[in-house]
Each structure stands twice: as C-alpha cells, then as structure tokens.
Design a protein around this motif. Structure first.
Motif, PDB file in Angstrom:
ATOM      1  N   GLU A 143       0.855  -1.178   0.000  1.00  0.00           N
ATOM      2  CA  GLU A 143       0.000   0.000   0.000  1.00  0.00           C
ATOM      3  C   GLU A 143       0.898   1.236   0.000  1.00  0.00           C
ATOM      4  O   GLU A 143       1.833   1.328   0.792  1.00  0.00           O
ATOM      5  CB  GLU A 143      -0.878  -0.026   1.254  1.00  0.00           C
ATOM      6  N   ILE A 144       0.618   2.160  -0.912  1.00  0.00           N
ATOM      7  CA  ILE A 144       1.391   3.397  -1.018  1.00  0.00           C
ATOM      8  C   ILE A 144       0.444   4.570  -0.797  1.00  0.00           C
ATOM      9  O   ILE A 144      -0.628   4.633  -1.418  1.00  0.00           O
ATOM     10  CB  ILE A 144       2.060   3.521  -2.405  1.00  0.00           C
ATOM     11  N   THR A 150       5.964   9.868   1.613  1.00  0.00           N
ATOM     12  CA  THR A 150       5.300   8.775   0.911  1.00  0.00           C
ATOM     13  C   THR A 150       5.592   7.506   1.688  1.00  0.00           C
ATOM     14  O   THR A 150       6.751   7.152   1.891  1.00  0.00           O
ATOM     15  CB  THR A 150       5.843   8.624  -0.526  1.00  0.00           C
ATOM     16  N   GLN A 151       4.534   6.843   2.156  1.00  0.00           N
ATOM     17  CA  GLN A 151       4.726   5.609   2.918  1.00  0.00           C
ATOM     18  C   GLN A 151       4.415   4.404   2.039  1.00  0.00           C
ATOM     19  O   GLN A 151       3.410   4.367   1.335  1.00  0.00           O
ATOM     20  CB  GLN A 151       3.845   5.571   4.158  1.00  0.00           C
ATOM     21  N   PHE A 152       5.307   3.419   2.103  1.00  0.00           N
ATOM     22  CA  PHE A 152       5.147   2.127   1.449  1.00  0.00           C
ATOM     23  C   PHE A 152       4.968   1.120   2.585  1.00  0.00           C
ATOM     24  O   PHE A 152       5.879   0.963   3.410  1.00  0.00           O
ATOM     25  CB  PHE A 152       6.403   1.776   0.647  1.00  0.00           C
ATOM     26  N   MET A 153       3.818   0.465   2.651  1.00  0.00           N
ATOM     27  CA  MET A 153       3.519  -0.422   3.777  1.00  0.00           C
ATOM     28  C   MET A 153       3.001  -1.757   3.281  1.00  0.00           C
ATOM     29  O   MET A 153       2.114  -1.810   2.425  1.00  0.00           O
ATOM     30  CB  MET A 153       2.477   0.239   4.670  1.00  0.00           C
ATOM     31  N   ARG A 213       8.042  -1.683   6.082  1.00  0.00           N
ATOM     32  CA  ARG A 213       7.654  -0.281   5.914  1.00  0.00           C
ATOM     33  C   ARG A 213       8.850   0.541   5.465  1.00  0.00           C
ATOM     34  O   ARG A 213       9.973   0.344   5.921  1.00  0.00           O
ATOM     35  CB  ARG A 213       7.159   0.247   7.255  1.00  0.00           C
ATOM     36  N   TYR A 214       8.564   1.460   4.552  1.00  0.00           N
ATOM     37  CA  TYR A 214       9.572   2.430   4.123  1.00  0.00           C
ATOM     38  C   TYR A 214       8.884   3.768   3.922  1.00  0.00           C
ATOM     39  O   TYR A 214       7.790   3.833   3.357  1.00  0.00           O
ATOM     40  CB  TYR A 214      10.230   1.989   2.810  1.00  0.00           C
TER      41      TYR A 214
END
Length: 193
Positions: free
Chosen positions: A55-56, A78-81, A124-125
């Motif tokens: 999910e971005i 911007t979260q990448f999860m 997570r990033y």
C-alpha cells in the motif's frame, strides 16, 4: 483523465502496471479518507495465493484527513507499507522480533517490524520529498527493493510464524553461505575516556 489532472498516485499506477504489477488505485471517497495505491508484489510464483500487497500513500494526506494542520513547507512523506501474509501467534512473536532485528541490518532500505496486537509482521519504508510528484524511477526502485526483501526473507518469517524455525537456524544458514550479519558497533566506542 490527462496526466495534468491525475493525482500523483494515479500517475504512478501506469508505470507500475507496465512492469506487470497488479495495481488498484483507491480514490479518496471510494475506499476511505485518503487516496491509496495498492499493488501486489511478485514474490512467490509457486504460491500465488500468498499475496504480498503493498500500500502506497502520503502520510500528509492521512494527517489532513484526521484534522491535523500541515505546514506548506513540511516534507511530503510517501509511505510504502506491506503486511506479510502470515499470522504470527503470540508464542512466535519474540522470534519474529529477533529476526526483524537481524534482517533490518541487511536491508538497503525499509525495515521489518512487528505489530504485537495484530499478530503481524510488516515491511515499511517512508520516502521524504519536497512534493507529491515523486519520480516514477524512484518509486519503482523502492517497490523492487521491498519485493526483494519479501522474496529473500519472507520464507524465514513464514517458518517462524508456523513454529518451524528459529532465528538461530536462520543465522546458521546465513553464516554457512559465507555471509555475516553486520555489527552495529559497541557502545564502548561512544563513551568518553
């Protein structure tokens, strides 16, 4: 919709689809209070039922949706999860946390974590930028790095979730392959003499 009127996440959907990711854009009102881009990573071709869904979204949008004022000069995050597709019973969580600790030292970006209340391990990033117009090449690089992390370490987390493995076995196999977990250094290095 032209590129000029598309949202930043909608603009990213096309290049990710071109790389044969399954992509699903959720507009603000369709599935929540903020826009999200979902994609399915190509992690385990032999078991496609194990869906590694990434999910971005922009953390700034989440904060705004829940009433927080954001400063125009704040960085856009911007979260990448991604939540691994395995449930972690309470008795496996300590081993999962230990594996996160070791694996995170090997990752070029992002970090694995444990949500104890959900019995889940996540990856997570967060990417800070000055606008929501994140270059597609950067997003693709991040997605591919997270995909690699899942492909490389997902099977180890799965075995731990099933109680079939422990961190010491992971470390043993890792060292047998000629690798070593990097040291973080001794706290003694930072003490005044």
């Amino acid at each position: 919709m032209t590129e000029q009127t598309q949202s930043p996440l909608a603009i990213l959907a096309g290049p990710l689809e071109d790389l044969e990711y399954y992509v699903d854009l959720k507009p603000v009102q369709e599935d929540g209070l903020y826009e999200r881009l979902y994609l399915t990573l190509d992690v385990d071709e032999e078991r496609p039922e194990l869906e590694y869904g990434l999910e971005i979204y922009f953390i700034n949008d989440v904060m705004e949706a829940f009433g927080s004022d954001t400063d125009a000069e704040e960085a856009v995050i911007t979260q990448f999860m991604l939540i691994l597709p395995f449930s972690f019973p309470a008795e496996t969580l300590l081993e999962a946390m230990r594996l996160c600790n070791y694996v995170n030292r090997l990752l070029p970006l992002g970090a694995f974590g444990v949500s104890e209340e959900d019995g889940a391990v996540f990856l997570r990033y967060c990417l800070a930028s000055d606008s929501r117009a994140v270059p597609e090449s950067v997003v693709i690089e991040v997605v591919q790095a997270l995909e690699f992390a899942c492909r490389e370490y997902g099977p180890h987390f799965e075995k731990i979730s099933q109680g079939q493995s422990a961190v010491k076995e992971f470390l043993g196999r890792f060292e047998e392959s000629g690798h070593q977990i990097p040291s973080v250094g001794s706290p003694e290095l930072f003490r005044a003499s």
